[in-house]
Motif scaffolding. Structure first.
Motif, PDB file in Angstrom:
ATOM      1  N   PRO A 104      -5.900  28.020 -23.505  1.00  0.00           N
ATOM      2  CA  PRO A 104      -6.694  27.217 -22.569  1.00  0.00           C
ATOM      3  C   PRO A 104      -5.916  26.006 -22.070  1.00  0.00           C
ATOM      4  N   ASN A 105      -6.412  25.439 -20.964  1.00  0.00           N
ATOM      5  CA  ASN A 105      -5.826  24.201 -20.455  1.00  0.00           C
ATOM      6  C   ASN A 105      -6.051  23.089 -21.465  1.00  0.00           C
ATOM      7  N   THR A 106      -5.006  22.400 -21.821  1.00  0.00           N
ATOM      8  CA  THR A 106      -5.121  21.335 -22.828  1.00  0.00           C
ATOM      9  C   THR A 106      -4.891  19.945 -22.245  1.00  0.00           C
ATOM     10  N   VAL A 107      -4.314  19.871 -21.039  1.00  0.00           N
ATOM     11  CA  VAL A 107      -4.127  18.570 -20.390  1.00  0.00           C
ATOM     12  C   VAL A 107      -5.423  18.212 -19.667  1.00  0.00           C
ATOM     13  N   HIS A 108      -5.990  17.067 -19.994  1.00  0.00           N
ATOM     14  CA  HIS A 108      -7.325  16.715 -19.494  1.00  0.00           C
ATOM     15  C   HIS A 108      -7.262  16.166 -18.074  1.00  0.00           C
ATOM     16  N   MET A 109      -8.311  16.488 -17.281  1.00  0.00           N
ATOM     17  CA  MET A 109      -8.383  15.998 -15.903  1.00  0.00           C
ATOM     18  C   MET A 109      -8.428  14.474 -15.823  1.00  0.00           C
ATOM     19  N   ALA A 110      -8.817  13.825 -16.899  1.00  0.00           N
ATOM     20  CA  ALA A 110      -8.862  12.360 -16.889  1.00  0.00           C
ATOM     21  C   ALA A 110      -7.489  11.766 -16.614  1.00  0.00           C
ATOM     22  N   LEU A 111      -6.424  12.538 -16.904  1.00  0.00           N
ATOM     23  CA  LEU A 111      -5.080  12.037 -16.633  1.00  0.00           C
ATOM     24  C   LEU A 111      -4.791  11.936 -15.139  1.00  0.00           C
ATOM     25  N   GLN A 112      -5.645  12.547 -14.304  1.00  0.00           N
ATOM     26  CA  GLN A 112      -5.477  12.399 -12.860  1.00  0.00           C
ATOM     27  C   GLN A 112      -6.049  11.076 -12.347  1.00  0.00           C
ATOM     28  N   GLY A 114       0.811  -1.211   0.000  1.00  0.00           N
ATOM     29  CA  GLY A 114       0.000   0.000   0.000  1.00  0.00           C
ATOM     30  C   GLY A 114       0.844   1.260   0.000  1.00  0.00           C
ATOM     31  N   MET A 115       1.913   1.268   0.759  1.00  0.00           N
ATOM     32  CA  MET A 115       2.818   2.424   0.779  1.00  0.00           C
ATOM     33  C   MET A 115       3.496   2.610  -0.573  1.00  0.00           C
ATOM     34  N   PHE A 116       3.883   1.506  -1.189  1.00  0.00           N
ATOM     35  CA  PHE A 116       4.531   1.596  -2.501  1.00  0.00           C
ATOM     36  C   PHE A 116       3.552   2.129  -3.554  1.00  0.00           C
ATOM     37  N   LEU A 117       2.291   1.697  -3.490  1.00  0.00           N
ATOM     38  CA  LEU A 117       1.283   2.191  -4.436  1.00  0.00           C
ATOM     39  C   LEU A 117       1.085   3.698  -4.282  1.00  0.00           C
ATOM     40  N   ALA A 118       1.090   4.189  -3.034  1.00  0.00           N
ATOM     41  CA  ALA A 118       0.951   5.628  -2.813  1.00  0.00           C
ATOM     42  C   ALA A 118       2.133   6.394  -3.399  1.00  0.00           C
ATOM     43  N   ALA A 119       3.332   5.821  -3.275  1.00  0.00           N
ATOM     44  CA  ALA A 119       4.511   6.464  -3.871  1.00  0.00           C
ATOM     45  C   ALA A 119       4.377   6.524  -5.386  1.00  0.00           C
ATOM     46  N   MET A 120       3.881   5.426  -5.985  1.00  0.00           N
ATOM     47  CA  MET A 120       3.691   5.410  -7.438  1.00  0.00           C
ATOM     48  C   MET A 120       2.623   6.412  -7.877  1.00  0.00           C
ATOM     49  N   ALA A 121       1.635   6.658  -7.008  1.00  0.00           N
ATOM     50  CA  ALA A 121       0.619   7.661  -7.325  1.00  0.00           C
ATOM     51  C   ALA A 121       1.253   9.034  -7.484  1.00  0.00           C
ATOM     52  N   PHE A 122       2.257   9.333  -6.654  1.00  0.00           N
ATOM     53  CA  PHE A 122       2.909  10.638  -6.763  1.00  0.00           C
ATOM     54  C   PHE A 122       3.880  10.690  -7.935  1.00  0.00           C
ATOM     55  N   VAL A 123       4.419   9.565  -8.329  1.00  0.00           N
ATOM     56  CA  VAL A 123       5.199   9.531  -9.573  1.00  0.00           C
ATOM     57  C   VAL A 123       4.277   9.844 -10.748  1.00  0.00           C
ATOM     58  N   SER A 124       3.075   9.250 -10.730  1.00  0.00           N
ATOM     59  CA  SER A 124       2.091   9.532 -11.772  1.00  0.00           C
ATOM     60  C   SER A 124       1.709  11.009 -11.771  1.00  0.00           C
ATOM     61  N   TYR A 140      -5.245   8.871  -8.826  1.00  0.00           N
ATOM     62  CA  TYR A 140      -6.298   8.630  -7.848  1.00  0.00           C
ATOM     63  C   TYR A 140      -6.517   7.132  -7.640  1.00  0.00           C
ATOM     64  N   PHE A 141      -6.442   6.364  -8.712  1.00  0.00           N
ATOM     65  CA  PHE A 141      -6.606   4.910  -8.587  1.00  0.00           C
ATOM     66  C   PHE A 141      -5.486   4.317  -7.726  1.00  0.00           C
ATOM     67  N   LEU A 142      -4.249   4.742  -7.986  1.00  0.00           N
ATOM     68  CA  LEU A 142      -3.113   4.207  -7.231  1.00  0.00           C
ATOM     69  C   LEU A 142      -3.183   4.594  -5.754  1.00  0.00           C
ATOM     70  N   ILE A 143      -3.527   5.862  -5.472  1.00  0.00           N
ATOM     71  CA  ILE A 143      -3.567   6.293  -4.076  1.00  0.00           C
ATOM     72  C   ILE A 143      -4.718   5.620  -3.338  1.00  0.00           C
ATOM     73  N   LEU A 172       4.422  13.034 -13.438  1.00  0.00           N
ATOM     74  CA  LEU A 172       4.395  12.926 -14.896  1.00  0.00           C
ATOM     75  C   LEU A 172       3.297  13.807 -15.490  1.00  0.00           C
ATOM     76  N   VAL A 173       2.137  13.832 -14.827  1.00  0.00           N
ATOM     77  CA  VAL A 173       1.050  14.704 -15.283  1.00  0.00           C
ATOM     78  C   VAL A 173       1.470  16.165 -15.170  1.00  0.00           C
ATOM     79  N   GLN A 174       2.140  16.516 -14.066  1.00  0.00           N
ATOM     80  CA  GLN A 174       2.555  17.899 -13.867  1.00  0.00           C
ATOM     81  C   GLN A 174       3.556  18.338 -14.927  1.00  0.00           C
ATOM     82  N   ILE A 175       4.429  17.440 -15.336  1.00  0.00           N
ATOM     83  CA  ILE A 175       5.392  17.772 -16.396  1.00  0.00           C
ATOM     84  C   ILE A 175       4.653  18.116 -17.690  1.00  0.00           C
ATOM     85  N   GLN A 176       3.605  17.358 -18.006  1.00  0.00           N
ATOM     86  CA  GLN A 176       2.809  17.649 -19.200  1.00  0.00           C
ATOM     87  C   GLN A 176       2.091  18.987 -19.066  1.00  0.00           C
ATOM     88  N   ILE A 177       1.595  19.287 -17.864  1.00  0.00           N
ATOM     89  CA  ILE A 177       0.913  20.566 -17.646  1.00  0.00           C
ATOM     90  C   ILE A 177       1.883  21.727 -17.812  1.00  0.00           C
TER      91      ILE A 177
END
Length: 680
Positions: free
Chosen positions: A538-546, A366-376, A550-553, A379-384
């Motif tokens: 306008p914002n072009t990165v879609h919220m669906a990428l979050q 569970g802790m590892f999955l939470a860490a992977m959520a922040f890696v995800s 959310y699934f990992l966390i 990656l989204v933030q880099i695209q933004i």
């Protein structure tokens, strides 16, 4: 039980009183999570705090909410009892919610240009008072309500009691889900006494109303409740025993006193061996809690950093437009989905495959999955970041040029090369922003005769040079220098006429200037004559990428939190579940304090780098926890307690009481496993 009430009224085999408790809990959870869903945006866009300060205060509030349950449990068990504690602290809670709603009312006519109220100190003071009252209210009643519901059942109603806890915690998640959907919609409405603005008073007011309803409903069932008298608080006994052992050990530092097997054995002179053995078992589990706050450090940023991230994303899902703070609803939806899947599909499948997926191994995963959520999230933030505009620094200004004249125009701004701009009627976009030093610029217009004009530029500002039909009247306007707030749009209109109506579809996070010729004939097609200039894309990165993060966390929460509580309760004495519950909630509080510290001290220039930092810290903690788990030896508390019950040092009355507690251990275990499957 109350001596005047042996049995409450029943309906379909259930005490009628529990229906009041269930409705009370739904309204209270709606109130709490509804207020919390919009809280960080209220800090950022109403109180005008920066992202770091807004994040820090948000997590300080959440931490306080998870510290006060200890106080509530002590007050309820030692003095007031659960019923009076719930009543009194719910009143405090409701007052806090009302104060929060009042703090968001901006009735100042001459508000600043950015929407900041002039009497900011009053708003901040009211907000802080409201949050403190809410924290004491929600935290104080947290350990009381579910236990008070359990008190309503007779000993023979084990099945009904189990069903009650399932429905009770379903109401918690339902209240969380609905409020997180609804309050961002209320926030997005336009309201205000003198100026139209985002409607935070309504977003806080509805949760306040629900908290008042919660209190009224709970009081309405007063005559039906079974009210257990205070029995004393085991947490105080534990603290007193530990304190005496430490004090006694240092009092007898002389070598003539023999060493004892465990430092807690120094309490033997005052406390019986059974209590000391129970505390040893509890401390063994609490030692494993030491690395756990880091998980909550990441988990609770859903409501802060991830919400800010969503404000820079596109929330258009077909005909549905999702507000940034509504993305938090993904968490309760996934909880309701993943808990039964994990219990009935994933864990049995792992067992069939022959793997020993022990509780501590699950928590590590569970802790590892939470860490992977922040890696995800990184990656989204880099695209933004690739889509965000570059605004001028403290030594720069930016300028774009719009030609509203009827013919092509060549414009020269020294030292840049000449720019050829098509005419206003050509429907072409304005020039891109050029970066210039903070100074007065010289503009040369290739007209007949040539026109040379000078314009001062301001530091850290964006400007637009507008060339009207008469180039001699060219002028400079100010543009916005930040993304539009809360994921919305920004619009400015230049040279508007008395009446002009046109329609336009706006996209998340964009800023536009609409240019309307002063010579426009109102009988013409107004919309066809208006030129739209895009100041900020306008914002072009879609919220669906979050959704992946959310699934990992959430998967991490289900594996970590549910398993952690079940493990803790299985490894602790049956009469000390409350001590471990307090310890578990304390790890949540510490985790939120860590966010506060990192947000204020790290000051990383890029948000994605902060996400990676948090992920790295959790991975390191995950490794430490896995090593601690490897050396942990599982125990059976019931067997250990039974051994001590055979000793002569236990009073016969204590033996009988302890036997009853052990007999009911199966029920307590079942009850607390339900606790693990909830959004606390």
């Amino acid at each position: 039980r109350d001596s005047t009430t042996d049995k409450s009224a029943e309906c379909c085999g259930y005490p009628v009183s529990i229906f009041f408790i269930v409705v009370n809990e739904f309204c209270e959870r709606f109130s709490y999570y509804g207020m919390r869903a919009v809280l960080v945006l209220y800090f950022r866009y109403f109180l005008r705090w920066d992202d770091d300060l807004a994040t820090s205060i948000y997590h300080a509030f959440v931490a306080l909410c998870y510290l006060t349950p200890i106080l509530g449990a002590i007050v309820a068990d030692s003095w007031l009892g659960k019923f009076k504690t719930i009543i009194y602290l719910s009143i405090v809670y409701a007052i806090g919610q009302i104060v929060m709603a009042v703090s968001a009312i901006n009735d100042i006519t001459d508000a600043n240009r950015d929407g900041t109220p002039d009497n900011m100190a009053v708003h901040v003071t009211l907000a802080m008072i409201g949050l403190i009252l809410i924290a004491f209210g929600t935290g104080g009643i947290k350990p009381c309500v579910s236990a008070f519901g359990g008190d309503q059942f007779a000993d023979h109603q084990t099945r009904q009691r189990s069903t009650f806890f399932s429905v009770f915690y379903l109401c918690i998640n339902a209240g969380s889900l609905l409020s997180t959907l609804i309050t961002p919609i209320l926030r997005g409405q336009e309201c205000g006494i003198h100026t139209q603005q985002k409607c935070y008073p309504l977003a806080f007011g509805v949760p306040a109303a629900l908290m008042v309803v919660s209190l009224i409903v709970f009081i309405a069932g007063s005559g039906m409740y079974i009210k257990a008298a205070p029995q004393g608080n085991i947490m105080l006994d534990v603290c007193n025993c530990i304190g005496f052992a430490i004090k006694n050990r240092f009092r007898h530092r002389s070598k003539r006193y023999p060493k004892r097997e465990h430092w807690l054995d120094w309490a033997n002179e005052k406390y019986n061996k059974l209590l000391i053995a129970q505390i040893k078992m509890v401390l063994k589990v609490l030692f494993l809690y030491i690395p756990l706050p880091m998980f909550w450090t990441l988990f609770d940023q859903k409501g802060s950093r991830w919400t800010f991230q969503a404000t820079t994303m596109d929330g258009t899902f077909g005909t549905l437009i999702l507000q940034p703070d509504q993305m938090q609803t993904v968490n309760p939806i996934l909880i309701l989905t993943l808990v039964p899947i994990m219990d009935r599909v994933v864990y049995p499948l792992i067992r069939k495959c022959g793997f020993n997926f022990s509780p501590l191994k699950r928590m590590t995963v569970g802790m590892f999955l939470a860490a992977m959520a922040f890696v995800s999230a990184a990656l989204v933030q880099i695209q933004i970041d690739k889509t965000l505009p570059v605004f001028p620094s403290s030594t720069e200004s930016q300028l774009k040029i719009v030609n509203m004249a009827s013919s092509q125009m060549e414009v020269t701004i020294s030292p840049h090369d000449p720019i050829v701009l098509e005419s206003f009627r050509s429907r072409l976009k304005a020039s891109d922003y050029m970066t210039l030093p903070n100074s007065t610029i010289t503009v040369s217009l290739n007209t007949n005769p040539p026109i040379i004009k000078m314009f001062p530029l301001s530091e850290r500002q964006r400007h637009t040079l507008i060339i009207p039909a008469d180039p001699n009247t060219a002028y400079v306007t100010f543009d916005i220098t930040s993304k539009p707030e809360q994921g919305s749009n920004a619009i400015s209109i230049s040279n508007s006429v008395k009446s002009c109506t046109f329609s336009k579809m706006f996209r998340f996070g964009a800023a536009y200037t609409f240019l309307i010729p002063s010579t426009l004939n109102l009988t013409d097609n107004c919309g066809a004559s208006v030129v739209e200039v895009e100041d900020i894309k306008p914002n072009t990165v879609h919220m669906a990428l979050q959704i992946p993060q959310y699934f990992l966390i959430t998967a991490g929460e289900v594996v970590f939190s549910v398993t952690g509580l079940e493990f803790s309760y299985s490894q602790a004495p049956s009469n000390m579940k409350a001590v471990l519950q307090a310890g578990w909630l304390f790890t949540v509080a510490v985790g939120n304090f860590i966010v506060l510290i990192v947000a204020e001290l790290a000051k990383l220039p890029d948000q994605w780098a902060e996400y990676v930092l948090f992920a790295s810290l959790l991975v390191a903690v995950c490794i430490i926890f896995s090593i601690m788990a490897y050396f942990y030896t599982y125990i059976n508390p019931a067997e250990i307690e039974a051994q001590f019950m055979q000793g002569d040092e236990i009073d016969p009355e204590d033996k009988e009481k302890k036997a009853i507690e052990l007999k009911s251990k199966d029920f307590v275990q079942q009850q607390n496993e339900q606790v693990g499957k909830t959004k606390m």
